[in-house]
Write an enzyme that holds these catalytic residues in place. Structure first.
Site, short mmCIF file in Angstrom:
data_model
loop_
_atom_site.label_atom_id
_atom_site.label_comp_id
_atom_site.label_asym_id
_atom_site.label_seq_id
_atom_site.Cartn_x
_atom_site.Cartn_y
_atom_site.Cartn_z
N ARG A 172 0.82 -1.23 0.00
CA ARG A 172 0.00 0.00 0.00
C ARG A 172 0.85 1.28 0.00
NH1 ARG A 172 -2.65 -3.34 -1.42
NH2 ARG A 172 -4.41 -4.34 -0.42
N CYS A 223 -9.84 1.11 4.48
CA CYS A 223 -9.12 0.65 5.68
C CYS A 223 -8.24 1.79 6.19
CB CYS A 223 -8.27 -0.57 5.36
SG CYS A 223 -9.29 -2.02 5.12
N GLU A 297 -2.94 4.04 6.99
CA GLU A 297 -2.90 3.81 5.54
C GLU A 297 -3.47 5.03 4.80
OE1 GLU A 297 -4.38 -0.05 4.23
OE2 GLU A 297 -5.16 0.85 2.40
C1 LIG Z 1 -15.12 1.66 0.67
C2 LIG Z 1 -13.67 1.61 0.33
C3 LIG Z 1 -13.06 0.39 0.07
C4 LIG Z 1 -11.70 0.32 -0.25
N1 LIG Z 1 -11.13 -0.89 -0.53
C5 LIG Z 1 -9.82 -0.95 -0.85
C6 LIG Z 1 -9.20 -2.19 -1.18
O1 LIG Z 1 -9.83 -3.24 -1.19
N2 LIG Z 1 -7.88 -2.18 -1.48
C7 LIG Z 1 -7.15 -1.04 -1.50
O2 LIG Z 1 -5.95 -1.09 -1.80
N3 LIG Z 1 -7.71 0.16 -1.20
C8 LIG Z 1 -9.02 0.24 -0.88
N4 LIG Z 1 -9.59 1.44 -0.58
C9 LIG Z 1 -8.77 2.67 -0.57
C10 LIG Z 1 -8.78 3.42 -1.92
O3 LIG Z 1 -9.96 3.15 -2.63
C11 LIG Z 1 -7.62 3.00 -2.80
O4 LIG Z 1 -6.44 3.31 -2.13
C12 LIG Z 1 -7.64 3.70 -4.16
O5 LIG Z 1 -6.76 3.03 -5.02
C13 LIG Z 1 -7.28 5.18 -4.11
O6 LIG Z 1 -7.50 5.70 -5.42
P1 LIG Z 1 -8.05 7.18 -5.61
O7 LIG Z 1 -8.08 7.45 -7.07
O8 LIG Z 1 -9.30 7.39 -4.86
O9 LIG Z 1 -6.85 7.98 -4.96
P2 LIG Z 1 -6.96 9.31 -4.08
O10 LIG Z 1 -7.59 8.98 -2.78
O11 LIG Z 1 -7.54 10.39 -4.88
O12 LIG Z 1 -5.41 9.61 -3.86
C14 LIG Z 1 -4.63 8.72 -3.09
C15 LIG Z 1 -3.16 9.13 -3.24
O13 LIG Z 1 -2.74 8.88 -4.57
C16 LIG Z 1 -2.25 10.08 -5.16
N5 LIG Z 1 -2.65 10.04 -6.55
C17 LIG Z 1 -3.90 9.87 -7.07
N6 LIG Z 1 -3.84 9.88 -8.42
C18 LIG Z 1 -2.53 10.06 -8.75
C19 LIG Z 1 -1.83 10.20 -9.98
N7 LIG Z 1 -2.46 10.14 -11.17
N8 LIG Z 1 -0.50 10.42 -9.93
C20 LIG Z 1 0.16 10.50 -8.75
N9 LIG Z 1 -0.46 10.37 -7.56
C21 LIG Z 1 -1.78 10.17 -7.56
C22 LIG Z 1 -2.94 11.20 -4.39
O14 LIG Z 1 -2.22 12.41 -4.51
C23 LIG Z 1 -2.90 10.62 -3.00
O15 LIG Z 1 -1.61 10.75 -2.47
C24 LIG Z 1 -10.94 1.53 -0.29
C25 LIG Z 1 -11.57 2.76 -0.02
C26 LIG Z 1 -12.92 2.80 0.28
C27 LIG Z 1 -13.57 4.12 0.53
#
Ligand SMILES: Cc1cc2nc3c(=O)[nH]c(=O)nc-3n(C[C@H](O)[C@H](O)[C@H](O)COP(=O)(O)OP(=O)(O)OC[C@H]3O[C@@H](n4cnc5c(N)ncnc54)[C@H](O)[C@@H]3O)c2cc1C
Length: 308
Positions: A172, A223, A297
């Site tokens: 992660r 999480c 996380e």
């Molecule tokens: C209900 C729920 C269930 C979830 N289940 C899981 C799971 O099963 N497994 C898991 O791993 N995670 C899970 N997550 C956490 C989350 O969904 C993941 O970490 C997801 O991949 C984050 O993607 P995002 O586009 O929303 O990133 P954001 O939350 O928008 O950003 C996260 C980070 O990534 C950076 N970022 C985003 N896009 C880019 C880019 N293009 N270039 C550089 N940096 C970037 C941001 O600046 C920030 O630092 C869950 C979350 C929720 C709410």
């Protein structure tokens, strides 16, 4: 070079001045930020970055892993919401995906094109860029094993192609999670598979998650703590939080979910301060009762727009 607002106007890019960030975050905790820009193509993403990369900015995908502070102090902070949405076959082994593509949309595209091997991301909220930045995964797999290379915007304003090892993937985590470089496109390897089989796998992953984690419907960032690894064994952070008696408990505007103790949920009007307070209590109690240090996380943003 045109200044940012001129560029946004000329290119008809959606933006908001002094606007709340809450609607762009799955946990819904945040404040008013000076400028929010919503980009829908990778060219617009590059155009915006080339104008602001020396200024403070935060790039968000689905905002599903991030909590903003109650106040932003930097009047020049820009938040970019990445909705670049193109997916293309790169060659017969990889697909090229704009970093703003939602995992959900990628799954539907994969079903239509017989792209197998990526179904572990079905049901993970957010974008593929966000998934790459945090090395998202589920069902024992993570994006680090399928990402071949990426096009990125580096901190000196250059656009370049980098290989998988540039990400320094860990559980992660990657060099992008807390960094300032931006992933523009990812190139993912896949296994050709019958359309019906991809459909079955995607649907069953989503059904499994809905059944096992009903807390997914709440305002959360997923999480909250990493599962601690002790003597090479992964321990469940949720179980530890349950064992110290916090499961289902309310703490002002936040609560520890009933169904899954590693989900900290916004009950409606949660503040950043309340979340930090609950985090501290949980970390302290787990350390006291179990002798284990939990590590967050979820990503916090400082009032100056830095990630930590
Ligand atoms: C209900 C729920 C269930 C979830 N289940 C899981 C799971 O099963 N497994 C898991 O791993 N995670 C899970 N997550 C956490 C989350 O969904 C993941 O970490 C997801 O991949 C984050 O993607 P995002 O586009 O929303 O990133 P954001 O939350 O928008 O950003 C996260 C980070 O990534 C950076 N970022 C985003 N896009 C880019 C880019 N293009 N270039 C550089 N940096 C970037 C941001 O600046 C920030 O630092 C869950 C979350 C929720 C709410």
């Amino acid at each position: 070079m045109m200044d940012i607002k001129e560029f946004l106007g000329k290119e008809k890019i959606e933006y908001y001045v002094n606007h709340s960030i809450k609607a762009y975050l799955t946990m819904g905790v945040g404040c008013t930020v000076p400028l929010i820009v919503v980009v829908r193509t990778d060219d617009h993403l590059k155009g915006v970055l080339s104008r602001i990369y020396k200024e403070p900015f935060v790039l968000l995908g689905g905002g599903s892993n991030v909590v903003f502070p109650d106040v932003v102090s930097d009047p020049d902070l820009t938040v970019i919401i990445n909705r670049s949405d193109a997916i293309n076959q790169d060659n017969n082994q990889t697909i090229k995906v704009n970093s703003g593509v939602l995992n959900l949309d990628l799954m539907e595209w994969n079903v239509k094109h017989g792209i197998g091997g990526l179904d572990f991301l079905a049901g993970v909220p957010g974008t593929i860029g966000g998934a790459a930045a945090v090395n998202a995964g589920a069902f024992g797999e993570s994006i680090s094993t399928t990402l071949v290379k990426a096009e990125i915007f580096d901190s000196n304003g250059n656009i370049k192609i980098v290989a998988n090892d540039y990400f320094q993937f860990q559980y992660r985590n990657s060099a992008f999670k807390y960094g300032k470089e931006v992933i523009i496109n990812v190139f993912l390897s896949y296994i050709p598979e019958a359309l019906a089989s991809v459909r079955d796998k995607v649907d069953s992953r989503i059904a499994y998650r809905k059944e096992k984690h009903p807390a997914f419907d709440y305002l959360s960032a997923g999480c909250f703590f990493k599962n601690p690894i002790i003597d090479g064994q992964k321990n469940s952070a949720g179980k530890l939080i349950e064992q110290i008696g916090f499961k289902g408990t309310a703490h002002k505007g936040v609560m520890v979910a009933d169904e899954h103790a590693n989900f900290i949920v916004n009950s409606g009007n949660a503040t950043f301060a309340e979340i930090q307070d609950l985090e501290e209590k949980i970390v302290r109690e787990v350390a006291k009762q179990k002798g284990i240090t939990l590590e967050r996380e979820v990503i916090y943003i400082t009032s100056e727009g830095k990630k930590y």
